[in-house]
Design a protein around this motif. Structure first.
Motif, PDB file in Angstrom:
ATOM      1  N   LEU A  19      14.727  41.390  43.458  1.00  0.00           N
ATOM      2  CA  LEU A  19      15.969  40.651  43.230  1.00  0.00           C
ATOM      3  C   LEU A  19      15.671  39.242  42.735  1.00  0.00           C
ATOM      4  O   LEU A  19      16.299  38.748  41.785  1.00  0.00           O
ATOM      5  N   VAL A  20      14.713  38.581  43.370  1.00  0.00           N
ATOM      6  CA  VAL A  20      14.339  37.213  42.960  1.00  0.00           C
ATOM      7  C   VAL A  20      13.884  37.203  41.506  1.00  0.00           C
ATOM      8  O   VAL A  20      14.281  36.335  40.714  1.00  0.00           O
ATOM      9  N   LYS A  21      13.063  38.189  41.128  1.00  0.00           N
ATOM     10  CA  LYS A  21      12.580  38.259  39.750  1.00  0.00           C
ATOM     11  C   LYS A  21      13.727  38.488  38.772  1.00  0.00           C
ATOM     12  O   LYS A  21      13.795  37.858  37.700  1.00  0.00           O
ATOM     13  N   ALA A  22      14.659  39.384  39.131  1.00  0.00           N
ATOM     14  CA  ALA A  22      15.793  39.681  38.248  1.00  0.00           C
ATOM     15  C   ALA A  22      16.692  38.461  38.074  1.00  0.00           C
ATOM     16  O   ALA A  22      17.160  38.163  36.974  1.00  0.00           O
ATOM     17  N   ILE A  23      16.934  37.748  39.174  1.00  0.00           N
ATOM     18  CA  ILE A  23      17.755  36.529  39.106  1.00  0.00           C
ATOM     19  C   ILE A  23      17.075  35.488  38.230  1.00  0.00           C
ATOM     20  O   ILE A  23      17.706  34.841  37.383  1.00  0.00           O
ATOM     21  N   ASP A  24      15.785  35.330  38.451  1.00  0.00           N
ATOM     22  CA  ASP A  24      15.019  34.342  37.681  1.00  0.00           C
ATOM     23  C   ASP A  24      15.106  34.630  36.186  1.00  0.00           C
ATOM     24  O   ASP A  24      15.368  33.737  35.376  1.00  0.00           O
ATOM     25  N   LEU A  25      14.917  35.887  35.810  1.00  0.00           N
ATOM     26  CA  LEU A  25      14.957  36.247  34.387  1.00  0.00           C
ATOM     27  C   LEU A  25      16.347  36.041  33.801  1.00  0.00           C
ATOM     28  O   LEU A  25      16.494  35.521  32.684  1.00  0.00           O
ATOM     29  N   ALA A  26      17.390  36.444  34.544  1.00  0.00           N
ATOM     30  CA  ALA A  26      18.753  36.311  34.034  1.00  0.00           C
ATOM     31  C   ALA A  26      19.134  34.844  33.851  1.00  0.00           C
ATOM     32  O   ALA A  26      19.675  34.439  32.811  1.00  0.00           O
ATOM     33  N   GLN A  27      18.843  34.016  34.850  1.00  0.00           N
ATOM     34  CA  GLN A  27      19.222  32.604  34.759  1.00  0.00           C
ATOM     35  C   GLN A  27      18.363  31.846  33.741  1.00  0.00           C
ATOM     36  O   GLN A  27      18.855  30.934  33.078  1.00  0.00           O
ATOM     37  N   THR A  28      17.109  32.257  33.610  1.00  0.00           N
ATOM     38  CA  THR A  28      16.263  31.655  32.573  1.00  0.00           C
ATOM     39  C   THR A  28      16.833  31.955  31.192  1.00  0.00           C
ATOM     40  O   THR A  28      16.859  31.084  30.311  1.00  0.00           O
ATOM     41  N   SER A  29      17.303  33.168  30.998  1.00  0.00           N
ATOM     42  CA  SER A  29      17.907  33.533  29.714  1.00  0.00           C
ATOM     43  C   SER A  29      19.179  32.738  29.455  1.00  0.00           C
ATOM     44  O   SER A  29      19.449  32.339  28.320  1.00  0.00           O
ATOM     45  N   VAL A  30      19.980  32.491  30.497  1.00  0.00           N
ATOM     46  CA  VAL A  30      21.183  31.668  30.351  1.00  0.00           C
ATOM     47  C   VAL A  30      20.804  30.271  29.859  1.00  0.00           C
ATOM     48  O   VAL A  30      21.410  29.741  28.914  1.00  0.00           O
ATOM     49  N   CYS A  31      19.791  29.660  30.480  1.00  0.00           N
ATOM     50  CA  CYS A  31      19.357  28.309  30.088  1.00  0.00           C
ATOM     51  C   CYS A  31      18.825  28.302  28.656  1.00  0.00           C
ATOM     52  O   CYS A  31      19.062  27.354  27.904  1.00  0.00           O
ATOM     53  N   ALA A  32      18.109  29.360  28.278  1.00  0.00           N
ATOM     54  CA  ALA A  32      17.565  29.436  26.921  1.00  0.00           C
ATOM     55  C   ALA A  32      18.692  29.535  25.894  1.00  0.00           C
ATOM     56  O   ALA A  32      18.658  28.877  24.846  1.00  0.00           O
ATOM     57  N   VAL A  33      19.718  30.338  26.185  1.00  0.00           N
ATOM     58  CA  VAL A  33      20.858  30.458  25.274  1.00  0.00           C
ATOM     59  C   VAL A  33      21.600  29.132  25.177  1.00  0.00           C
ATOM     60  O   VAL A  33      21.966  28.684  24.075  1.00  0.00           O
ATOM     61  N   ALA A  34      21.807  28.481  26.324  1.00  0.00           N
ATOM     62  CA  ALA A  34      22.508  27.186  26.326  1.00  0.00           C
ATOM     63  C   ALA A  34      21.739  26.147  25.515  1.00  0.00           C
ATOM     64  O   ALA A  34      22.331  25.370  24.742  1.00  0.00           O
ATOM     65  N   ASP A  64      31.996  36.180  14.219  1.00  0.00           N
ATOM     66  CA  ASP A  64      32.691  36.788  15.351  1.00  0.00           C
ATOM     67  C   ASP A  64      32.464  36.001  16.640  1.00  0.00           C
ATOM     68  O   ASP A  64      33.367  35.903  17.477  1.00  0.00           O
ATOM     69  N   VAL A  65      31.265  35.467  16.793  1.00  0.00           N
ATOM     70  CA  VAL A  65      30.971  34.657  17.975  1.00  0.00           C
ATOM     71  C   VAL A  65      31.622  33.280  17.847  1.00  0.00           C
ATOM     72  O   VAL A  65      32.231  32.763  18.788  1.00  0.00           O
ATOM     73  N   GLU A  66      31.510  32.667  16.691  1.00  0.00           N
ATOM     74  CA  GLU A  66      32.063  31.329  16.474  1.00  0.00           C
ATOM     75  C   GLU A  66      33.571  31.298  16.703  1.00  0.00           C
ATOM     76  O   GLU A  66      34.107  30.325  17.241  1.00  0.00           O
ATOM     77  N   ASN A  67      34.261  32.357  16.324  1.00  0.00           N
ATOM     78  CA  ASN A  67      35.721  32.393  16.445  1.00  0.00           C
ATOM     79  C   ASN A  67      36.192  32.705  17.852  1.00  0.00           C
ATOM     80  O   ASN A  67      37.391  32.568  18.144  1.00  0.00           O
ATOM     81  N   ASP A  68      35.282  33.114  18.718  1.00  0.00           N
ATOM     82  CA  ASP A  68      35.694  33.472  20.075  1.00  0.00           C
ATOM     83  C   ASP A  68      34.606  33.069  21.073  1.00  0.00           C
ATOM     84  O   ASP A  68      34.120  33.888  21.851  1.00  0.00           O
ATOM     85  N   MET A  69      34.224  31.799  21.029  1.00  0.00           N
ATOM     86  CA  MET A  69      33.136  31.298  21.871  1.00  0.00           C
ATOM     87  C   MET A  69      33.438  31.475  23.364  1.00  0.00           C
ATOM     88  O   MET A  69      32.555  31.793  24.145  1.00  0.00           O
ATOM     89  N   ASN A  70      34.673  31.276  23.754  1.00  0.00           N
ATOM     90  CA  ASN A  70      35.005  31.307  25.186  1.00  0.00           C
ATOM     91  C   ASN A  70      34.747  32.681  25.806  1.00  0.00           C
ATOM     92  O   ASN A  70      34.273  32.780  26.944  1.00  0.00           O
ATOM     93  N   SER A  71      35.050  33.744  25.046  1.00  0.00           N
ATOM     94  CA  SER A  71      34.852  35.085  25.607  1.00  0.00           C
ATOM     95  C   SER A  71      33.378  35.396  25.814  1.00  0.00           C
ATOM     96  O   SER A  71      33.026  36.307  26.571  1.00  0.00           O
ATOM     97  N   TRP A  72      32.493  34.642  25.154  1.00  0.00           N
ATOM     98  CA  TRP A  72      31.053  34.795  25.360  1.00  0.00           C
ATOM     99  C   TRP A  72      30.556  33.877  26.475  1.00  0.00           C
ATOM    100  O   TRP A  72      29.855  34.312  27.381  1.00  0.00           O
ATOM    101  N   PHE A  73      30.912  32.601  26.388  1.00  0.00           N
ATOM    102  CA  PHE A  73      30.252  31.627  27.263  1.00  0.00           C
ATOM    103  C   PHE A  73      30.880  31.506  28.644  1.00  0.00           C
ATOM    104  O   PHE A  73      30.238  31.006  29.564  1.00  0.00           O
ATOM    105  N   ALA A  74      32.086  31.961  28.826  1.00  0.00           N
ATOM    106  CA  ALA A  74      32.636  31.987  30.184  1.00  0.00           C
ATOM    107  C   ALA A  74      31.858  32.954  31.072  1.00  0.00           C
ATOM    108  O   ALA A  74      31.407  32.582  32.163  1.00  0.00           O
ATOM    109  N   PRO A  75      31.633  34.212  30.623  1.00  0.00           N
ATOM    110  CA  PRO A  75      30.809  35.105  31.466  1.00  0.00           C
ATOM    111  C   PRO A  75      29.344  34.687  31.545  1.00  0.00           C
ATOM    112  O   PRO A  75      28.692  34.900  32.568  1.00  0.00           O
ATOM    113  N   ILE A  76      28.818  34.110  30.457  1.00  0.00           N
ATOM    114  CA  ILE A  76      27.423  33.651  30.510  1.00  0.00           C
ATOM    115  C   ILE A  76      27.265  32.580  31.578  1.00  0.00           C
ATOM    116  O   ILE A  76      26.320  32.595  32.379  1.00  0.00           O
ATOM    117  N   ALA A  77      28.234  31.649  31.615  1.00  0.00           N
ATOM    118  CA  ALA A  77      28.175  30.581  32.618  1.00  0.00           C
ATOM    119  C   ALA A  77      28.306  31.125  34.034  1.00  0.00           C
ATOM    120  O   ALA A  77      27.716  30.592  34.980  1.00  0.00           O
TER     121      ALA A  77
END
Length: 546
Positions: A61-76, A23-36
């Motif tokens: 706020l700084v902690k929440a941003i840090d965690l969210a962006q760290t997770s983005v980098c880990a997924v990428a 399901d993810v492989e067939n629709d990568m854009n709908s996942w990675f556009a919002p992640i980016a």
């Protein structure tokens, strides 16, 4: 919302770790556009955050941003490494966003996880043949805007150096800093050299020269030299092993020249309190490049390392001890020792005295690195340490007496008993009468260890050393007769680590023809199971020996 995004991305990372779902492989854009989009959302831009007043809201706020962006980098990074073909259309977007983030992010500690994860993503991308073009025209910017700034020594690093030397050594020398800014920045330099070694080397050599020039211009600029040395290590070491240090190096870097002009003068300094971090860097340098330095220079390097054992700063004399241990152990590709003990035979006594002196320094009473260096000197010195045996035995007995009161450092304790076993092996094998010297000196300490519940972890070592002494003794010393009954107590056999050591000791008694009395053999309140196990051990020993 940012916290929810973080948890969603962490869950997504876990689900995708082993398998890319259809399901993810067939629709990568709908996942990675919002992640980016998480990386560039206006509400979490650095300028917006910095404009907020200080307080718990900003910190949250700084902690929440840090965690969210760290997770983005880990997924990428996960998709770039495991699902390269499917992720290719999104690589350029993520690389540019991560790159922009790293050029703006603060040096504050709360951003360390984000920076480390982001740099690791760039390192992973730069190693891949497919993505060379993304980095080829931006090497200078990567080095200047990302690598060099993250290699800077921060105030928190200095505090760690001063206040928690063991943690600093573990991170900096022993590789426990895999997720720190400095380590990931060094890994980025190494990764860039995979495809662009000549270009990256030329760029960074200019920075090295500039930083060394700054350091030479004023003693207050010593931090510039610290960065320069980190850059040299990151740029030069292509592969290394625990046994030999750096085994493959960058051919475009003249290590010999840097060693002569920048390392040796620092170690030749007579002020043991001057720029301790730089001295530690230099000792780390000779440890890392022990296989690459000229063999004829090693005795001089050994002598310089020995001098810095007297430094009162724990990190420095720990690095000096590590350098000594590694120099004595390193071998060339043919298996020959690079620093023969004969080349430093006249220094062994002074070296041992300096090492035991380091144990008297602040916070180093149970320094595992110093004790490991003592073990190495004794083991390679063999008969050459005989003239200093009495002093070594006295020092070991004193240290063991302290350890028996409150064992705290397992590695130190292990090395300490190894030193003792090594001394017994070399001193008693040709002179069995010497066994009495060790028995008289150490048996009272062993009795304390065996009778103290807090010393349970030391009991296997104690039984092994007692077995070693008995094996080397021509007869069973009278003092050993009193030990025998305790070996038959079921409680001694309930600790699994004790069993092989006690079995060896019992075998030594049998081998010497020891004839215990009926009272000595009688078990003292054995547990049913333990009694069976103990009886089995003794029965097997009799069969083997008879």
């Amino acid at each position: 919302m940012l916290t929810c995004i973080h948890f969603i991305l962490e869950t997504f990372h876990s689900l995708m770790f082993l398998e890319l779902y259809t399901d993810v492989e067939n629709d990568m854009n709908s996942w990675f556009a919002p992640i980016a989009s998480v990386m560039v959302a206006p509400a979490i831009q650095q300028a917006t955050i910095e404009a907020l007043p200080r307080g718990p809201t900003k910190a949250a706020l700084v902690k929440a941003i840090d965690l969210a962006q760290t997770s983005v980098c880990a997924v990428a990074r996960l998709f770039a490494e495991k699902y390269e073909e499917e992720f290719t259309p999104f690589v350029e977007t993520f690389v540019s966003q991560v790159w922009a983030l790293l050029t703006e992010v603060s040096a504050a500690e709360e951003y360390d996880a984000l920076v480390s994860t982001a740099i690791s993503f760039l390192s992973s991308m730069s190693r891949k043949e497919w993505y060379k073009a993304l980095f080829e025209n931006n090497l200078a910017a990567l080095c200047e805007k990302i690598a060099i700034p993250q290699l800077q020594l921060r105030e928190s690093d200095e505090e760690l150096f001063e206040e928690n030397w063991a943690d600093y050594v573990s991170r900096d020398m022993l590789g426990a800093d895999q997720d720190t800014r400095r380590r990931t920045a060094a890994d980025l330099v190494t990764a860039l050299c995979v495809h662009f070694e000549p270009q990256v080397t030329e760029i960074l050599k200019q920075y090295i020269a500039y930083l060394l020039g700054q350091a030479a211009a004023s003693p207050d600029n010593w931090k510039a030299k610290d960065v320069a040395m980190y850059v040299v290590l990151a740029l030069t070491v292509k592969s290394k092993t625990r046994a030999r240090g750096a085994v493959a190096i960058n051919p475009y870097v003249d290590i010999g020249d840097f060693f002569t002009t920048s390392v040796i003068p620092e170690l030749e300094s007579t002020d043991l309190n001057e720029k301790p971090i730089i001295k530690a860097d230099c000792l780390k340098f000779i440890t890392q490049f022990r296989s690459q330095l000229p063999a004829e220079a090693l005795p001089t390097v050994f002598a310089l390392a020995q001098k810095w054992l007297a430094c009162p700063q724990p990190v420095v004399h720990s690095y000096a001890a590590i350098a000594i241990e590694k120099l004595l152990a390193v071998k060339d590709e043919a298996g020959a020792v690079r620093l023969p003990v004969a080349a430093i035979a006249d220094r062994l006594g002074d070296t041992l005295a300096a090492l035991f002196g380091a144990l008297q320094q602040r916070d180093s009473g149970e320094n595992e690195h110093v004790m490991l260096a003592i073990l190495r000197v004794v083991s390679v010195g063999k008969e050459l340490v005989f003239p200093f045996a009495s002093a070594i035995i006295g020092e070991v007995a004193a240290r063991l007496t302290i350890v028996a009161q409150n064992p705290r450092q397992p590695k130190f304790n292990h090395n300490l008993f190894e030193v003792l076993a090594c001394l017994i092996h070399y001193l008693c094998k040709d002179s069995p009468a010497t066994v009495d010297t060790f028995v008289n000196c150490f048996l009272p300490i062993f009795e304390v260890i065996l009778g103290t519940e807090a010393c349970n972890d030391l009991q296997p070592y104690t039984f092994q050393v007692l077995a070693q002494l008995l094996e080397l003794s021509p007869t069973v010393p009278e003092s050993f007769a009193g030990i025998f009954p305790s070996l038959l107590l079921a409680v001694m056999w309930e600790t699994q680590a004790n069993c092989p050591a006690i079995a060896r000791l019992l075998a030594a008694y049998l081998d010497k023809g020891f004839a215990p009395s009926a009272d000595q053999v009688r078990l003292a309140n054995p547990l049913p199971y333990s009694g069976v196990v103990l009886s089995s051990y003794i029965y097997i020993l009799f069969i083997v020996k008879c």
